[in-house]
Design an enzyme around this catalytic site. Structure first.
Site, PDB file in Angstrom:
ATOM      1  N   PRO A  65       0.832  -1.207   0.000  1.00  0.00           N
ATOM      2  CA  PRO A  65       0.000   0.000   0.000  1.00  0.00           C
ATOM      3  C   PRO A  65       0.863   1.252   0.000  1.00  0.00           C
ATOM      4  CG  PRO A  65      -0.739  -1.565   1.663  1.00  0.00           C
ATOM      5  CD  PRO A  65       0.578  -2.064   1.175  1.00  0.00           C
ATOM      6  N   LYS A  66       0.358   2.310  -0.615  1.00  0.00           N
ATOM      7  CA  LYS A  66       1.048   3.600  -0.595  1.00  0.00           C
ATOM      8  C   LYS A  66       0.494   4.412   0.565  1.00  0.00           C
ATOM      9  CE  LYS A  66       2.363   7.581  -3.386  1.00  0.00           C
ATOM     10  NZ  LYS A  66       2.105   8.534  -2.274  1.00  0.00           N
ATOM     11  N   TRP A  67       1.311   4.599   1.583  1.00  0.00           N
ATOM     12  CA  TRP A  67       0.905   5.303   2.791  1.00  0.00           C
ATOM     13  C   TRP A  67       0.993   6.799   2.580  1.00  0.00           C
ATOM     14  CZ3 TRP A  67      -1.182   2.032   6.161  1.00  0.00           C
ATOM     15  CH2 TRP A  67      -0.838   0.681   6.038  1.00  0.00           C
ATOM     16  N   ASP A 121      -3.141   5.870  -0.372  1.00  0.00           N
ATOM     17  CA  ASP A 121      -3.046   6.718  -1.550  1.00  0.00           C
ATOM     18  C   ASP A 121      -2.796   5.955  -2.841  1.00  0.00           C
ATOM     19  OD1 ASP A 121      -3.153   9.239  -2.661  1.00  0.00           O
ATOM     20  OD2 ASP A 121      -1.024   9.633  -2.401  1.00  0.00           O
ATOM     21  N   GLY A 122      -2.802   4.622  -2.802  1.00  0.00           N
ATOM     22  CA  GLY A 122      -2.535   3.839  -4.000  1.00  0.00           C
ATOM     23  C   GLY A 122      -1.674   2.636  -3.675  1.00  0.00           C
TER      24      GLY A 122
END
Length: 349
Positions: A34-36, A186-187
């Site tokens: 995951p994009k934190w 965020d992605g």
């Protein structure tokens, strides 16, 4: 400090791509996570000495004393980790990352920093390791660095240091891309399993959420040069019909700035009234003053994420929408369901 990797360190960066890549047929080449969405940070611990470096090499330790204390209590004596600092907020009965609470942590007053560390404590989400003990792993492949990270951090809801989950399954990564957004993510980020840690180079890939929304232009700011429009302020209608400011759009060419000012100047609500002061956290200029206009124009804007009923970042102007009535531009375009609790995302290692 006497560490095999010493600050300052420029973190490895990511370049934007449009899709999650497929894996080779023979063996996986990518690790996905995951994009934190927080403050990028590198934590250096050598006994009682703890430093927290930002992406720009600024020391963040004074702003996050609880992270410093947790590093001493939860991490090995000698370690260097790369990750993200975030603040969790309870939305209903679920937790999500809260950018507003995080951004308030950067404050000059020590008394306020101490208070916020108690009322809105931060967490560190580790996603890479640079050193453990007397061993640097900068030149090791990510597969090795990931094992070092897991050796260094023991996750738990009662702790402030956590580890990001990963997968080599592109299909699962695509599911995360959609499912985890409600938790404030965020992605998706991809790292080459065989790749070393390369400072200040875009060796990773990132796939971020991109959407468009039709918004009402409710005001503008003059460019810092004093000529032309610096930014447009945008609004959306609530279910009750109220028009709320949701963010702004900037980064126009010189010609476009002048064109937009000429367009909006005649629409000022009160041409003789001074510019208004800042009404929300969103800022594009040093003084925050803005000029309200009649809410008659609608335009389409590209955005990536919403938080607390506002755009998380500045948005990009796409096109005018003369076919849309301002009253039709509401929040219903933007709803993202909160389907995952932040801690469930963290604990899926």
């Amino acid at each position: 400090m006497q560490l095999p990797v010493l600050p300052p360190v420029a973190p490895m960066l990511a370049k934007a791509v449009t899709a999650i890549p497929a894996q080779p047929d023979d063996e996986p080449a990518w690790s996905f996570e995951p994009k934190w969405d927080g403050f990028r940070a590198l934590v250096f611990r050598d006994g009682d000495s703890v430093a927290i470096g930002s992406r720009g090499s600024k020391d963040l330790a004074r702003y996050f004393p609880e992270i410093v204390a947790a590093a001493r209590a939860e991490l090995p004596d000698k370690v260097v980790l790369d990750g993200e600092i975030g603040v969790s907020a309870l939305v209903g009965d679920m937790h999500r990352l809260d950018w507003d609470s995080l951004s308030q942590r950067i404050h000059p007053a020590e008394s306020r920093i101490t208070m916020l560390a108690e009322t809105t404590p931060a967490m560190f989400i580790g996603f890479d390791a640079l050193a453990l003990g007397d061993r640097s792993v900068l030149d090791e492949p990510f597969e090795v660095r990931r094992r070092v990270l897991l050796d260094a951090v023991t996750p738990g809801r009662d702790r402030l240091f956590h580890v990001s989950r990963v997968t080599t399954d592109p299909e699962l990564a695509r599911e995360w891309f959609s499912a985890f957004e409600g938790a404030g993510l965020d992605g998706v980020v991809g790292k080459r399993l065989a790749g070393p840690y390369v400072q200040n180079k875009r060796e990773m890939i990132k796939i971020k959420h991109k959407r468009t929304a039709d918004c009402v232009v409710i005001g503008y700011r003059i460019h810092k040069s004093g000529t032309g429009l610096g930014s447009m302020l945008l609004g959306l209608h609530t279910d009750d019909g109220d028009l709320h400011m949701v963010g702004g759009s900037s980064a126009f060419s010189d010609a476009k700035r002048i064109e937009l000012q000429q367009l909006l100047e005649p629409m000022r609500l009160d041409p003789d009234k001074p510019a208004m002061g800042e009404q929300t956290r969103w800022r594009s200029g040093k003084d925050g003053a803005w000029i309200p206009v009649r809410p008659e124009l609608v335009a389409e804007f590209a955005y990536d994420q919403m938080e607390n009923h506002r755009f998380r970042h500045t948005v990009k102007f796409m096109r005018w929408r003369p076919d849309r009535e301002p009253e039709s531009c509401g929040y219903d375009q933007l709803e993202v369901p909160l389907t995952y609790d932040l801690y469930d995302v963290l604990e899926g290692n």
